[in-house]
Each structure stands twice: as C-alpha cells, then as structure tokens.
Design an enzyme around this catalytic site. Structure first.
Site, PDB file in Angstrom:
ATOM      1  N   GLY A  12     -10.588  14.808  -0.534  1.00 42.41           N
ATOM      2  CA  GLY A  12     -11.788  15.787  -1.136  1.00 42.41           C
ATOM      3  C   GLY A  12     -12.556  15.941   0.095  1.00 42.41           C
ATOM      4  O   GLY A  12     -12.768  15.560   0.934  1.00 42.41           O
ATOM      5  N   ASP A  13     -13.759  17.074  -0.478  1.00 45.16           N
ATOM      6  CA  ASP A  13     -14.488  17.471   0.513  1.00 45.16           C
ATOM      7  C   ASP A  13     -14.293  17.914   1.915  1.00 45.16           C
ATOM      8  O   ASP A  13     -14.736  17.731   2.947  1.00 45.16           O
ATOM      9  CB  ASP A  13     -15.779  16.127   0.956  1.00 45.16           C
ATOM     10  CG  ASP A  13     -16.300  15.873  -0.354  1.00 45.16           C
ATOM     11  OD1 ASP A  13     -16.583  16.542  -1.437  1.00 45.16           O
ATOM     12  OD2 ASP A  13     -16.603  14.499  -0.604  1.00 45.16           O
ATOM     13  N   LYS A  16     -13.471  23.016   1.176  1.00 48.17           N
ATOM     14  CA  LYS A  16     -12.688  24.279   0.195  1.00 48.17           C
ATOM     15  C   LYS A  16     -13.361  25.226  -0.142  1.00 48.17           C
ATOM     16  O   LYS A  16     -12.978  26.360  -0.309  1.00 48.17           O
ATOM     17  CB  LYS A  16     -12.069  23.475  -1.122  1.00 48.17           C
ATOM     18  CG  LYS A  16     -10.855  22.232  -0.636  1.00 48.17           C
ATOM     19  CD  LYS A  16     -10.568  21.658  -2.105  1.00 48.17           C
ATOM     20  CE  LYS A  16     -11.344  20.788  -2.768  1.00 48.17           C
ATOM     21  NZ  LYS A  16     -11.782  19.485  -1.975  1.00 48.17           N
ATOM     22  N   ASN A  38     -17.412  16.850 -11.119  1.00 47.61           N
ATOM     23  CA  ASN A  38     -17.213  15.770 -10.124  1.00 47.61           C
ATOM     24  C   ASN A  38     -17.015  16.631  -8.636  1.00 47.61           C
ATOM     25  O   ASN A  38     -17.342  16.000  -7.796  1.00 47.61           O
ATOM     26  CB  ASN A  38     -16.079  14.932 -10.359  1.00 47.61           C
ATOM     27  CG  ASN A  38     -14.574  15.562 -10.662  1.00 47.61           C
ATOM     28  OD1 ASN A  38     -14.836  16.927 -10.995  1.00 47.61           O
ATOM     29  ND2 ASN A  38     -13.746  14.780 -10.445  1.00 47.61           N
ATOM     30  N   GLY A  40     -17.931  19.187  -5.756  1.00 41.99           N
ATOM     31  CA  GLY A  40     -19.221  19.761  -5.151  1.00 41.99           C
ATOM     32  C   GLY A  40     -18.668  20.806  -4.041  1.00 41.99           C
ATOM     33  O   GLY A  40     -18.388  20.353  -2.955  1.00 41.99           O
ATOM     34  N   HIS A  41     -18.726  21.874  -4.531  1.00 40.87           N
ATOM     35  CA  HIS A  41     -18.195  23.038  -3.337  1.00 40.87           C
ATOM     36  C   HIS A  41     -19.264  23.760  -2.513  1.00 40.87           C
ATOM     37  O   HIS A  41     -20.041  24.401  -3.435  1.00 40.87           O
ATOM     38  CB  HIS A  41     -17.146  23.800  -3.821  1.00 40.87           C
ATOM     39  CG  HIS A  41     -15.923  23.196  -4.486  1.00 40.87           C
ATOM     40  ND1 HIS A  41     -14.674  23.736  -4.992  1.00 40.87           N
ATOM     41  CD2 HIS A  41     -15.548  21.796  -4.197  1.00 40.87           C
ATOM     42  CE1 HIS A  41     -13.935  22.859  -5.136  1.00 40.87           C
ATOM     43  NE2 HIS A  41     -14.298  21.661  -4.762  1.00 40.87           N
ATOM     44  N   THR A  42     -19.415  23.773  -1.439  1.00 40.22           N
ATOM     45  CA  THR A  42     -20.689  24.158  -0.731  1.00 40.22           C
ATOM     46  C   THR A  42     -20.384  25.343  -0.068  1.00 40.22           C
ATOM     47  O   THR A  42     -19.268  25.519   0.558  1.00 40.22           O
ATOM     48  CB  THR A  42     -21.287  23.058   0.372  1.00 40.22           C
ATOM     49  OG1 THR A  42     -21.438  21.782  -0.308  1.00 40.22           O
ATOM     50  CG2 THR A  42     -22.539  23.584   0.993  1.00 40.22           C
ATOM     51  N   GLN A 223     -11.258  18.442  -5.427  1.00 40.01           N
ATOM     52  CA  GLN A 223     -10.889  17.132  -4.963  1.00 40.01           C
ATOM     53  C   GLN A 223      -9.733  17.320  -3.951  1.00 40.01           C
ATOM     54  O   GLN A 223      -9.529  18.296  -3.300  1.00 40.01           O
ATOM     55  CB  GLN A 223     -10.425  16.061  -6.331  1.00 40.01           C
ATOM     56  CG  GLN A 223     -11.466  15.426  -6.931  1.00 40.01           C
ATOM     57  CD  GLN A 223     -11.998  16.543  -8.209  1.00 40.01           C
ATOM     58  OE1 GLN A 223     -11.152  17.176  -8.870  1.00 40.01           O
ATOM     59  NE2 GLN A 223     -13.190  17.059  -8.338  1.00 40.01           N
ATOM     60  N   THR A 298     -22.262  16.159  -4.450  1.00 42.32           N
ATOM     61  CA  THR A 298     -22.327  15.968  -5.781  1.00 42.32           C
ATOM     62  C   THR A 298     -23.351  14.904  -6.046  1.00 42.32           C
ATOM     63  O   THR A 298     -24.308  14.923  -6.785  1.00 42.32           O
ATOM     64  CB  THR A 298     -21.152  15.819  -6.434  1.00 42.32           C
ATOM     65  OG1 THR A 298     -20.034  16.855  -6.344  1.00 42.32           O
ATOM     66  CG2 THR A 298     -21.280  15.381  -8.043  1.00 42.32           C
ATOM     67  N   GLY A 413     -17.998  25.915  11.355  1.00 43.15           N
ATOM     68  CA  GLY A 413     -19.374  25.791  11.016  1.00 43.15           C
ATOM     69  C   GLY A 413     -19.438  26.110   9.545  1.00 43.15           C
ATOM     70  O   GLY A 413     -18.280  26.633   8.889  1.00 43.15           O
TER      71      GLY A 413
HETATM   72  P1  IMO Z   1     -14.444  18.021  -4.109  1.00 42.86           P
HETATM   73  O1  IMO Z   1     -13.990  18.973  -5.049  1.00 42.86           O
HETATM   74  C1  IMO Z   1     -14.576  13.797  -2.916  1.00 42.86           C
HETATM   75  C2  IMO Z   1     -13.749  10.678  -5.775  1.00 42.86           C
HETATM   76  C3  IMO Z   1     -14.880   9.816  -6.327  1.00 42.86           C
HETATM   77  C4  IMO Z   1     -14.231   8.693  -6.633  1.00 42.86           C
HETATM   78  C5  IMO Z   1     -13.176   9.287  -7.190  1.00 42.86           C
HETATM   79  C6  IMO Z   1     -13.019   9.221  -8.817  1.00 42.86           C
HETATM   80  O2  IMO Z   1     -15.935  18.358  -4.001  1.00 42.86           O
HETATM   81  O3  IMO Z   1     -13.591  17.798  -3.112  1.00 42.86           O
HETATM   82  P2  IMO Z   1     -14.141  10.819 -10.551  1.00 42.86           P
HETATM   83  O4  IMO Z   1     -15.832  10.839 -10.662  1.00 42.86           O
HETATM   84  O5  IMO Z   1     -13.600  11.995 -10.374  1.00 42.86           O
HETATM   85  O6  IMO Z   1     -13.565  10.119 -11.499  1.00 42.86           O
HETATM   86  O7  IMO Z   1     -14.093   9.803  -9.315  1.00 42.86           O
HETATM   87  O8  IMO Z   1     -12.672  10.545  -6.875  1.00 42.86           O
HETATM   88  N1  IMO Z   1     -14.025  12.352  -6.206  1.00 42.86           N
HETATM   89  C7  IMO Z   1     -14.345  13.329  -5.067  1.00 42.86           C
HETATM   90  N2  IMO Z   1     -14.307  12.656  -3.504  1.00 42.86           N
HETATM   91  N3  IMO Z   1     -14.527  15.176  -3.404  1.00 42.86           N
HETATM   92  C8  IMO Z   1     -14.707  15.546  -4.616  1.00 42.86           C
HETATM   93  O9  IMO Z   1     -14.667  16.709  -5.114  1.00 42.86           O
HETATM   94  C9  IMO Z   1     -14.471  14.526  -5.637  1.00 42.86           C
HETATM   95  N4  IMO Z   1     -14.356  14.240  -7.041  1.00 42.86           N
HETATM   96  C10 IMO Z   1     -14.236  13.014  -7.095  1.00 42.86           C
HETATM   97  O10 IMO Z   1     -15.971   9.764  -5.323  1.00 42.86           O
HETATM   98  O11 IMO Z   1     -13.729   8.010  -5.455  1.00 42.86           O
HETATM   99 MG    MG Z   2     -17.386  18.173  -2.275  1.00 44.83          MG
END
Ligand code: IMO
Ligand code: MG
Length: 422
Positions: A12-13, A16, A38, A40-42, A223, A298, A413
């Site tokens: 994740g992160d 995207k 859950n 967080g798309h910046t 994620q 997030t 960037g």
């Molecule tokens: P984006 O879309 C990074 C992680 C949480 C935790 C695990 C389970 O921004 O990439 P949850 O709340 O989903 O039950 O948590 O998943 N997690 C993420 N880590 N980016 C995300 O979304 C995430 N969404 C959930 O930190 O380890």
């Molecule tokens: Mg994120």
C-alpha cells in the site's frame, strides 16, 4: 488506453493516487472496486493537495466519471464528509459520481469492533486503520451486512439499524466495551442516506453500457498486493482482495474485458501497521522521515521503511499479471550513496526466490542484497528518461527486470508534471 487495472505491488501507499490522476487523461471512467476509507490517495495539483479516501482519484478532472463499485465498503458519514470537503474546495461532485447499490455499509459498530479487537490482540495487533473495514467485510461474508441500497428506504433502514445495533451491542458488552447509543447515530445515518441517495445506481449496468459506447475504464486499486486477504501476509492484511482479480468481482466487469494491468511500486519499500517486512531498515526510515516523507495519509502514522524487495514485487507481478510498471518516489533515493535491493530471501539455509505463504516464516526470512551505486543528484526536475543520471536509469531498469515487467512510468515527485513516461 483500453480498460486498465492499476494495483499496488507492495504494502500500500505506493503512490497509486498520483499515477491514477496522471492516467486519467487517457480514461473516461475511474472505478474503485474494493477497500474503503482505509485508503488514502494523495494527489497534488499545483499548490493544492487532495487526499481521497473513498472517492476515485478521477474526481478532480472535469468530464470524468467516478464509480464506487459493489466491492467497496462505504462509511456513509465519511463519504458525505469527503464529498463536502471536495465541493468546499471547488471540485464538482454531482452526476460525475456513482455509488453502487450493492456496496456494503460500514456501520458505527464496525468501527467500535475494529478498535476492540485490536485492543484485545495486544502486541499481536494488526495495526488497522480503525475504520471498521474488517468487521464490515466480516458481516458481508456472514450475510448480515447492510448495503447502500438499504439507504433508499428510511423506514426499513431504521428497522435494520435497530436490529443490528442490538445484536452488536451485545457483542460489544461481552468484550467489556461501551454499547453504542441509537441516537445520535441513527439520525446521522438517515441524514447521510438522504445526501447520498442521488448518487446511488446499478453501477454494473452503467459500466457495461459505458463499455458498449466505447468508454475506457481505469480501475483504481486500494491498498497493495501484500495486504490482499487471500494472497498477502495473513493475518497482517486488510479484508478485501487488493490484487487484480478484485477489480472484476468488485465491479461486475468480467476478466476478458480487462486489457492491461499496471503495477505501482515505490523505488524502495514501506509498510504501515504490523507484519513481516524483511527489508525493513532503520537507516532508510530515518532518512525518509528526516526528509518529511512517509507519514500516512489516512492515520498520520510514520510508515516503516526499507530497501526495495524484488522477491515481493516478482511474486506480485505473477499474482496480478502486471504488464507495466510505474515506479514512484525515485527522488526519495536521490542522496543515498549505496542503494540495496533484495533479490532473494534466506530461510533455514535455503535461498527463496518467492516469499513464503505463512507470516511466521516470512518474518524469519533474511534478505539477500545486491548493491547499486547512488546518483547523488536531484531528479525531480527531470522529464525525460534519457536525462536521468545513468546510475538512476540503471537502478530503475534493474527493478523492472527483477520484477519481470515493462517499465512505463517513473515518478520523481508528487506533482502531476513530475513524471517520466517511457
Ligand atoms: P492505500 O490505498 C497502506 C493497512 C493497515 C493495516 C492493515 C489492515 O492508501 O495504499 P485495515 O484498516 O484495512 O483493516 O488495516 O492494512 N492498510 C494500508 N496500508 N495503505 C493503505 O491504503 C492501507 N489500507 C490499509 O495499516 O496494517
Ligand atoms: Mg495511502
């Protein structure tokens, strides 16, 4: 660009949101098919920064349609807040947003249960975002969930709300937690229902009719691969299918209508929350945090950071069928003299080219590294691949080769223009 699935190839992160926004130029409709707030798309547009949680990243572009598909879990209060936040900043949210009537709702007890379960796990906690995601998908699988379609009829919604509240309060009490009062929650949910009603649609029919008219779809994964409920580092995962297949089940668009899969990965690795992370490295964490990078969009948590893990991305390429790669955050490594890349794991005297399937074994894996010389120059102003320092070119080419997919985009960037297309 025909129908494209974009997935995160790490934890994740991966950046995207930025890549989706960039690719939106070539798409008509952006679809979210799993996860919830859950995510967080910046996205950075000039001096403005937007963080999207439930609404697809296409919303910032005029003339693009955004769809929240059936596979998403929707917290109605959070969605209303997000819509108001955007309209308050001059972004139009109206007929350009569709919300699937089959998407499940995140209810107040889901958030409370998420928190309680984490608390009771103590040091074995997952480190969730506490947005109620796991309990909401749990109710969906148990066939006790409420869906977006339920928001259409206030009377029957109220009845279901009361019934589920009673059931879940019994569970909360048994865990020693405070029960949830009916009011003001019911009132807030009914107000959100009213606000969301204009967006509710049969998005499956909408997407199929749009495809018939030649519209191009872009599926925005949330994620990342190793947070996938089935294929990730279970139980340190989220509760949806974050991998490419999730785009089909979460939208009602069949596999043979998908044309390409783009994998997004950072030029290094990060993870937020608990669970295995073989290439985690305090030096890399200190460096990136010191640059003000890698704090969660997030929850604001500092992300764990480490070197690029090609064992993980190679397996991700396999699971998702990744054709093209977008490598992000290259500029994060601009001033690192020697850069390590993990090419294999060592476990119990054996060399592994693919990750183990069990979290406990994965935690015991030790990375085998190859070293690359750094370029020690800023890259953010570069717009052409040939203009990148030779060492940077060699490095990203090696990441693509080790992963086994075509290098298509390099991001240097957060801004829209800070992008190199190959
Ligand atoms: P984006 O879309 C990074 C992680 C949480 C935790 C695990 C389970 O921004 O990439 P949850 O709340 O989903 O039950 O948590 O998943 N997690 C993420 N880590 N980016 C995300 O979304 C995430 N969404 C959930 O930190 O380890
Ligand atoms: Mg994120």
């Amino acid at each position: 660009m025909a129908n494209t699935i974009l997935v995160g190839a790490q934890w994740g992160d991966e950046g995207k949101g930025k890549i989706i926004d960039y690719l939106t130029d070539e798409a008509d409709i952006v679809v979210r098919s799993q996860g919830g707030n859950n995510a967080g798309h910046t996205i950075v547009h000039g001096s403005k920064k937007f963080v999207l949680h439930l609404i697809p990243s296409g919303i910032l572009r005029r003339g693009k349609i955004c769809v929240i598909g059936n596979g998403v879990v929707v917290d109605p209060l959070a969605l209303v807040t997000e819509i108001r936040g955007l309209t308050g900043r001059g972004i139009k949210v109206g007929r350009n947003l569709l919300l699937s009537d089959c998407a499940h709702l995140v209810m107040p007890w889901h958030r409370a249960l998420d928190e309680q379960r984490e608390l009771r796990k103590g040091k074995n906690k997952i480190g969730t975002t506490k947005r109620g995601i796991g309990p909401a998908y749990g109710d969906k699988a148990a066939r006790t969930g409420l869906r977006v379609g339920d928001l259409l009829d206030a009377e029957s919604f109220t009845e279901k709300f009361r019934l589920r509240l009673r059931e879940n309060n019994a569970v909360l009490r048994s865990l020693g937690a405070k029960p949830i009062p009916l009011q003001p929650f019911l009132r807030h949910y009914l107000a959100a229902a009213k606000a969301l009603r204009p967006f509710i649609a049969n998005t499956v029919v909408y997407l199929h009719e749009a495809m018939t008219r030649g519209r191009r779809l872009l599926f925005e994964g949330a994620q990342g691969t190793y947070l996938d409920l089935d294929l990730g580092t279970y139980p340190f995962v989220t509760s949806s299918n974050t991998t490419a297949g999730g785009a089909c089940t979460g939208s009602g668009v069949p596999p043979h209508r998908m044309d390409t899969v783009i994998g997004v990965m950072k030029a290094y690795t990060t993870r937020v929350g608990e669970g295995p992370f073989p290439t985690e490295d305090d030096g890399v964490s200190d460096l990136l945090h010191g640059m003000g990078r890698e704090f969660g969009a997030t929850t604001g948590r500092a992300r764990r950071c480490g070197w690029f893990d090609a064992v993980a991305t190679r397996y991700a390429a396999m699971i998702n069928g990744i054709d093209d790669l977008a490598i992000t955050n290259l500029d994060g490594l601009d001033h690192v003299p020697v850069i390590k890349v993990c090419t294999a794991y060592r476990l119990d005297g054996k060399l592994l080219r693919h990750p183990p399937t069990e979290a406990a074994a994965w935690k015991r894996c030790r990375p085998v590294y190859t070293e690359f010389p750094g370029w020690m120059k800023p890259t953010s102003a570069t717009r052409k691949f040939s203009r990148l320092p030779a060492a940077a070119r060699r490095y990203v080419r090696a990441l693509a080769d080790l992963t086994g997919a075509r290098l298509s985009i390099v991001s240097v960037g957060a801004g829209h223009d800070e992008t190199i297309r190959l």
